[in-house]
Motif scaffolding. Structure first.
Motif, PDB file in Angstrom:
ATOM      1  N   LEU A 174      13.621   0.040  14.963  1.00 55.75           N
ATOM      2  CA  LEU A 174      13.649  -1.158  15.807  1.00 55.75           C
ATOM      3  C   LEU A 174      14.285  -2.355  15.111  1.00 55.75           C
ATOM      4  N   GLU A 175      14.800  -2.145  13.908  1.00 52.94           N
ATOM      5  CA  GLU A 175      15.526  -3.190  13.182  1.00 52.94           C
ATOM      6  C   GLU A 175      14.678  -4.444  12.965  1.00 52.94           C
ATOM      7  N   VAL A 176      13.399  -4.252  12.699  1.00 52.06           N
ATOM      8  CA  VAL A 176      12.495  -5.361  12.386  1.00 52.06           C
ATOM      9  C   VAL A 176      12.612  -5.651  10.897  1.00 52.06           C
ATOM     10  N   GLN A 177      12.944  -6.894  10.557  1.00 54.43           N
ATOM     11  CA  GLN A 177      13.224  -7.225   9.168  1.00 54.43           C
ATOM     12  C   GLN A 177      11.968  -7.290   8.292  1.00 54.43           C
ATOM     13  N   PHE A 178      10.846  -7.742   8.873  1.00 50.22           N
ATOM     14  CA  PHE A 178       9.634  -7.927   8.077  1.00 50.22           C
ATOM     15  C   PHE A 178       8.456  -7.266   8.795  1.00 50.22           C
ATOM     16  N   VAL A 179       7.685  -6.512   8.031  1.00 49.44           N
ATOM     17  CA  VAL A 179       6.516  -5.816   8.569  1.00 49.44           C
ATOM     18  C   VAL A 179       5.304  -6.201   7.737  1.00 49.44           C
ATOM     19  N   VAL A 180       4.274  -6.695   8.413  1.00 47.20           N
ATOM     20  CA  VAL A 180       3.045  -7.107   7.741  1.00 47.20           C
ATOM     21  C   VAL A 180       1.911  -6.239   8.277  1.00 47.20           C
ATOM     22  N   GLY A 181       1.477  -5.274   7.465  1.00 42.67           N
ATOM     23  CA  GLY A 181       0.382  -4.399   7.828  1.00 42.67           C
ATOM     24  C   GLY A 181      -0.719  -4.442   6.783  1.00 42.67           C
ATOM     25  N   ARG A 182      -1.718  -3.597   6.942  1.00 39.89           N
ATOM     26  CA  ARG A 182      -2.825  -3.535   6.012  1.00 39.89           C
ATOM     27  C   ARG A 182      -2.441  -2.658   4.823  1.00 39.89           C
ATOM     28  N   GLU A 183      -2.786  -3.111   3.630  1.00 38.19           N
ATOM     29  CA  GLU A 183      -2.507  -2.347   2.422  1.00 38.19           C
ATOM     30  C   GLU A 183      -3.675  -1.412   2.120  1.00 38.19           C
ATOM     31  N   LEU A 184      -3.354  -0.223   1.590  1.00 42.46           N
ATOM     32  CA  LEU A 184      -4.361   0.765   1.217  1.00 42.46           C
ATOM     33  C   LEU A 184      -4.583   0.746  -0.295  1.00 42.46           C
ATOM     34  N   LYS A 185      -5.822   0.933  -0.691  1.00 43.04           N
ATOM     35  CA  LYS A 185      -6.150   0.970  -2.112  1.00 43.04           C
ATOM     36  C   LYS A 185      -5.775   2.326  -2.694  1.00 43.04           C
ATOM     37  N   VAL A 186      -5.171   2.274  -3.886  1.00 44.87           N
ATOM     38  CA  VAL A 186      -4.689   3.484  -4.553  1.00 44.87           C
ATOM     39  C   VAL A 186      -5.266   3.551  -5.958  1.00 44.87           C
ATOM     40  N   ILE A 187      -5.777   4.715  -6.342  1.00 40.78           N
ATOM     41  CA  ILE A 187      -6.282   4.952  -7.694  1.00 40.78           C
ATOM     42  C   ILE A 187      -5.679   6.255  -8.200  1.00 40.78           C
ATOM     43  N   CYS A 188      -5.014   6.159  -9.369  1.00 47.11           N
ATOM     44  CA  CYS A 188      -4.391   7.334 -10.000  1.00 47.11           C
ATOM     45  C   CYS A 188      -3.416   8.034  -9.058  1.00 47.11           C
ATOM     46  N   GLY A 189      -2.733   7.272  -8.228  1.00 47.68           N
ATOM     47  CA  GLY A 189      -1.723   7.827  -7.345  1.00 47.68           C
ATOM     48  C   GLY A 189      -2.255   8.425  -6.057  1.00 47.68           C
ATOM     49  N   TYR A 190      -3.570   8.264  -5.769  1.00 47.59           N
ATOM     50  CA  TYR A 190      -4.165   8.821  -4.563  1.00 47.59           C
ATOM     51  C   TYR A 190      -4.792   7.709  -3.725  1.00 47.59           C
ATOM     52  N   TYR A 191      -4.627   7.834  -2.419  1.00 53.00           N
ATOM     53  CA  TYR A 191      -5.271   6.871  -1.519  1.00 53.00           C
ATOM     54  C   TYR A 191      -6.781   7.081  -1.544  1.00 53.00           C
ATOM     55  N   MET A 192      -7.503   5.971  -1.559  1.00 52.15           N
ATOM     56  CA  MET A 192      -8.959   6.033  -1.588  1.00 52.15           C
ATOM     57  C   MET A 192      -9.570   5.928  -0.194  1.00 52.15           C
TER      58      MET A 192
END
Length: 534
Positions: A174-192
């Motif tokens: 959709l050619e949207v320049q900026f996307v603001v979403g929720r960030e996920l917590k990551v530990i040792c390369g895995y999503y928590m």
């Protein structure tokens, strides 16, 4: 005894009525109205936005779920993540928790779905957001919301979904320049399975507006049924609200209006996994798996005249079309008999098998990449190409001297109505080439994958209740003699065959290749290795 049981029956009846009411209008999946910002913003109803004259120089901040997507339900997108990235068991857990998710608060329901879908998923291997979800997001985009979005210059999408779920769809398609979403917590390369807390301290302002202050030419679009609790909306001069009644009257965005055509997508599910569709999937799998195994055994063990009627009885459909002038006669080369060369587009790994069934005779299939399990179980002879032009050419010449040969020069499958570039090697192999246009249709599971186990592709295709194939034989095309006599080059012949198959199917021809597909969907070149050999 009946008198004593009456209070419990009445309580059970009231609870069931309450649960049914909440399931029809789940609080966590269908947003409720909030007027917490009415004192700060100038709200206007959505239709007035259409009468704004010049918007190309303005910045638009829009709520993705409330002002772009027709459906207000988030469950299908999380089910896709659970099924495609986490597996069948994780999807089943999410489905069983659905009634409870409907009862809790909006934020709590979102957190539960995130925990179930993302906990323990490796960050580097997660590609569902780019390879799977864009197709389903695009099919849910409202035409009116899309046209409203495309009128503005700089576009900022704000979503309650995790960033990794929506960013690929908004940026790439959709050619949207900026996307603001929720960030996920990551530990040792895995999503928590945990999201960062919502921030209201001007998140993303510097990235969006740079060092300059937000201008007055900032407008926002939200929903009457959703609270605009992100700080970015406080910089909007005007905010237009879309009601649920407006969204119900929206039209689906046609494919020909996509800013970028959807050519490649991955994932096993062929249907949008709404709660009812998910229930149908889980009810069908215990029946569909043994049916698929039975279909495989029939195809492997029984001759065509006996096996075909049985397969038709189990729900398989095959439609064969041949031209009036079609006459499958072997050619000769230097006085020696030579088999026929069938050149087909590639929809699933079963293309050569359906072609062989259509002709009711055994063929040899050459493939660019095939799992060892598929090679062992294939009821026809399969030969792996090496991608060395001279070696592959000699091998195909030898195979043609032994019998009929089928090749899919795209080198990989494509689900959408597009044809990838045809490798021109086949044009030098035979005096006459028989183009074959094939198309397949499924209702529940796709029989192809870029990031999963390819040995399961035929099984998933055969697990569909009524999978179907259309096989259309086209007029013969001159091949090697034309190339040797100084006429058309092998590239011209390959492009001509691609064009004829595209016309027969109504598909669009492209210059994209196997490598393009796998780089987009899986981040690799798509070459299957067996031991140390490609």
């Amino acid at each position: 005894m009946a008198t004593k049981a009456f209070p419990f029956k009445a309580l059970a009846f009231l609870f069931s009525r309450f649960l049914l009411r909440r399931l029809r209008n789940p609080r966590s999946l269908y947003r409720k109205v909030s007027i917490s910002h009415s004192s700060r913003f100038k709200f206007q109803k959505y239709p007035s936005f259409a009468h704004r004259s010049e918007l190309s120089n303005q910045t638009l901040i829009f709520d993705v779920e409330g002002a772009l997507l027709k459906s207000s339900s988030l469950f299908p997108y999380f089910m896709l993540v659970a099924f495609e990235a986490g597996g069948l068991f994780r999807a089943l857990v999410l489905f069983l928790l659905y009634p409870f998710i409907c009862l809790v608060s909006e934020e709590m329901g979102l957190k539960i779905m995130v925990m179930v879908c993302f906990f323990g998923i490796k960050k580097e291997s997660f590609n569902t957001g780019k390879a799977v979800l864009p197709k389903f997001f695009l099919e849910d985009v409202g035409l009116e919301g899309f046209e409203m979005l495309m009128r503005c210059g700089r576009k900022v999408g704000v979503s309650d979904l995790p960033q990794v779920m929506v960013e690929g769809f908004l940026r790439d398609y959709l050619e949207v320049q900026f996307v603001v979403g929720r960030e996920l917590k990551v530990i040792c390369g895995y999503y928590m399975g945990l999201m960062e807390d919502k921030k209201t301290d001007g998140l993303g302002l510097k990235e969006i507006f740079g060092d300059e202050k937000p201008s007055s030419d900032v407008v926002g679009i939200g929903s009457f049924n959703k609270s605009l609790d992100h700080q970015l909306f406080s910089h909007c001069k005007e905010i237009y609200l879309v009601s649920e009644a407006d969204k119900r009257n929206w039209h689906h965005l046609p494919k020909d209006k996509y800013p970028k055509p959807l050519i490649f997508h991955d994932g096993r599910l062929a249907i949008r996994p709404t709660p009812l569709a998910t229930l149908a999937i889980f009810m069908w799998i215990p029946l569909g798996f043994p049916i698929a195994i039975f279909r495989v055994l029939v195809a492997l063990l029984l001759p065509y005249n006996i096996g075909i009627p049985i397969l038709v009885f189990t729900g398989l459909r095959l439609r064969v079309t041949k031209p009036n002038s079609y006459l499958p006669v072997s050619t000769t080369s230097k006085g020696k008999p030579k088999g026929l060369l069938y050149v087909s587009n590639h929809r699933t790994l079963l293309d050569p098998l359906y072609l062989s069934t259509s002709l009711k005779k055994s063929l040899t299939a050459v493939t660019y990449s095939l799992s060892r399990v598929s090679e062992i179980l294939a009821p026809i002879k399969t030969v792996r190409l090496t991608r060395d032009r001279e070696r592959d050419g000699s091998m195909m010449e030898k195979l043609l001297s032994q019998g009929d040969l089928v090749i899919c020069p795209e080198g990989t499958t494509c689900r959408e109505p597009y044809l990838l570039r045809f490798s021109p090697l086949f044009a030098e192999m035979s005096e006459e080439i028989i183009p074959v246009a094939v198309d397949s249709h499924v209702s529940m599971f796709h029989g192809t994958t870029a990031g999963g186990l390819k040995c399961l592709d035929p099984l998933f295709f055969l697990m569909n209740p009524r999978p179907s194939y259309n096989v259309q034989f086209l007029e013969k095309v001159s091949g090697s003699s034309t190339c040797r006599d100084g006429g058309e080059s092998r590239f011209d012949v390959a492009n001509h065959v691609q064009s004829e198959i595209g016309k027969a199917l109504g598909f669009e021809c492209t210059r994209l290749t196997r490598k393009d597909k796998y780089l987009i969907l899986a981040g690799n070149d798509g070459i299957v290795t067996v031991g140390n050999k490609p």
